[in-house]
Design an enzyme around this catalytic site. Structure first.
Site, PDB file in Angstrom:
ATOM      1  N   ASP A  28      -2.204  -1.791  10.902  1.00  0.00           N
ATOM      2  CA  ASP A  28      -2.705  -1.617   9.539  1.00  0.00           C
ATOM      3  C   ASP A  28      -3.009  -2.944   8.846  1.00  0.00           C
ATOM      4  OD1 ASP A  28      -0.116  -2.426   9.222  1.00  0.00           O
ATOM      5  OD2 ASP A  28       0.487  -0.814   7.869  1.00  0.00           O
ATOM      6  N   GLY A  82       4.090  -4.398   3.739  1.00  0.00           N
ATOM      7  CA  GLY A  82       4.189  -5.749   3.204  1.00  0.00           C
ATOM      8  C   GLY A  82       3.958  -6.841   4.231  1.00  0.00           C
ATOM      9  N   GLY A 125      10.820  -2.657   5.775  1.00  0.00           N
ATOM     10  CA  GLY A 125      11.219  -1.384   6.369  1.00  0.00           C
ATOM     11  C   GLY A 125      11.029  -0.229   5.425  1.00  0.00           C
ATOM     12  N   LYS A 174       0.848  -1.197   0.000  1.00  0.00           N
ATOM     13  CA  LYS A 174       0.000   0.000   0.000  1.00  0.00           C
ATOM     14  C   LYS A 174       0.877   1.237   0.000  1.00  0.00           C
ATOM     15  CE  LYS A 174       0.943   1.041   4.486  1.00  0.00           C
ATOM     16  NZ  LYS A 174       1.724   2.239   4.905  1.00  0.00           N
TER      17      LYS A 174
END
Length: 269
Positions: free
Chosen positions: A132, A97, A92, A8
């Site tokens: 998230d 992911g 990172g 995203k």
């Protein structure tokens, strides 16, 4: 069964206040991007998690995919599985992911074992794994508030835009990113700003992490400026960094400019 967990980008990221539980209240728009990992879940004689692709730090038993399995196993008594994750999305990077892999593990387990988990159940399980993760239980843009787990649909599309994502060899931990931020209220409500033409976003949408991250890692800010110089109508760091994305009105090819970095480009739609 195989799935392709996407990453995203964040269209605006406002850090509003510090919470009593030590987290922060935020406001952001999560937008799914088809730069994906590959995740396979199949029934097995004993549970095993294997990896390929990009190196994943930490012990396998701490991986969110395995934690997702344990959550579902505890409630539904499902049998052992083999989980294989081929890691492509940079780590990172502020692209979510790992959260996507966790959410898609739940989705795959529901399908493999015919659990018929409802969207609400998927969100609740995912929320237990990370702030998230819930976003990745659905494949559409959403406004995230609270810690990012309170989600509301948003009628927005970037169809027709060309996206370039660049990840420099810099790892920014979420804790490190939040340590440099002073919460504040935005000048304009995020949902209202996002209804305006993308060409106006440069002056209206902010990622509150950028100021402190650019001071610590000036090269991240340089990437953002380079994307604008190459014609991006909007560019921003995604999440807590260190990846940076640019939206273009027509296809461009900039891989040579960022040859020493992880890079993705493609049409949105």
């Amino acid at each position: 069964m195989i799935a392709f967990p996407p990453c995203k980008i964040n269209l605006g990221l406002n850090i509003l206040s510090k919470r009593q539980d030590g987290f922060h209240n935020i406001e952001t728009c999560f937008y799914p991007i088809p730069w994906t990992d590959i995740l396979e879940v199949i029934p097995a004689k004993e549970t095993e998690l294997t990896f390929s692709g990009n190196s994943i730090p930490g012990r396998a038993e701490e991986n969110l995919c395995l934690k997702a399995y344990e959550l579902i196993k505890n409630d539904f008594g499902i049998g052992p599985v083999k989980i294989h994750l081929h890691k492509i999305i940079p780590i990172g990077a502020g692209l979510g992911g790992g959260s996507s892999d966790a959410a898609y593990s739940i989705r795959l387990l529901s399908n493999v074992f015919e659990l018929s988990l409802t969207p609400d159940q998927l969100r609740k399980y995912a929320a237990q794994l990370g702030s998230d993760c819930s976003f990745f239980t659905q494949d559409k843009p959403q406004i995230g508030s609270g810690k990012g787990e309170i989600l509301h649909d948003l009628d927005i599309t970037l169809n027709g835009f060309w996206l370039i994502l660049v990840k420099p060899p810099i790892h920014v931990s979420t804790q490190q990113a939040y340590s440099g931020v002073v919460p504040k209220q935005p000048q304009i409500q995020l949902a209202k700003a996002l209804q305006l033409p993308v060409t106006q976003w440069k002056e209206l949408l902010e990622n509150d992490f950028e100021e402190s991250i650019f001071k610590q890692y000036p090269e991240v800010g340089v990437i953002k400026n380079q994307l604008y110089q190459q014609g991006a109508v909007y560019a921003s760091m995604s999440g807590s960094g260190s990846s940076v994305f640019g939206l273009f009105e027509k296809p461009v090819q900039l891989s040579n400019l960022f040859s020493e970095m992880q890079y993705w480009e493609g049409a949105l739609g």
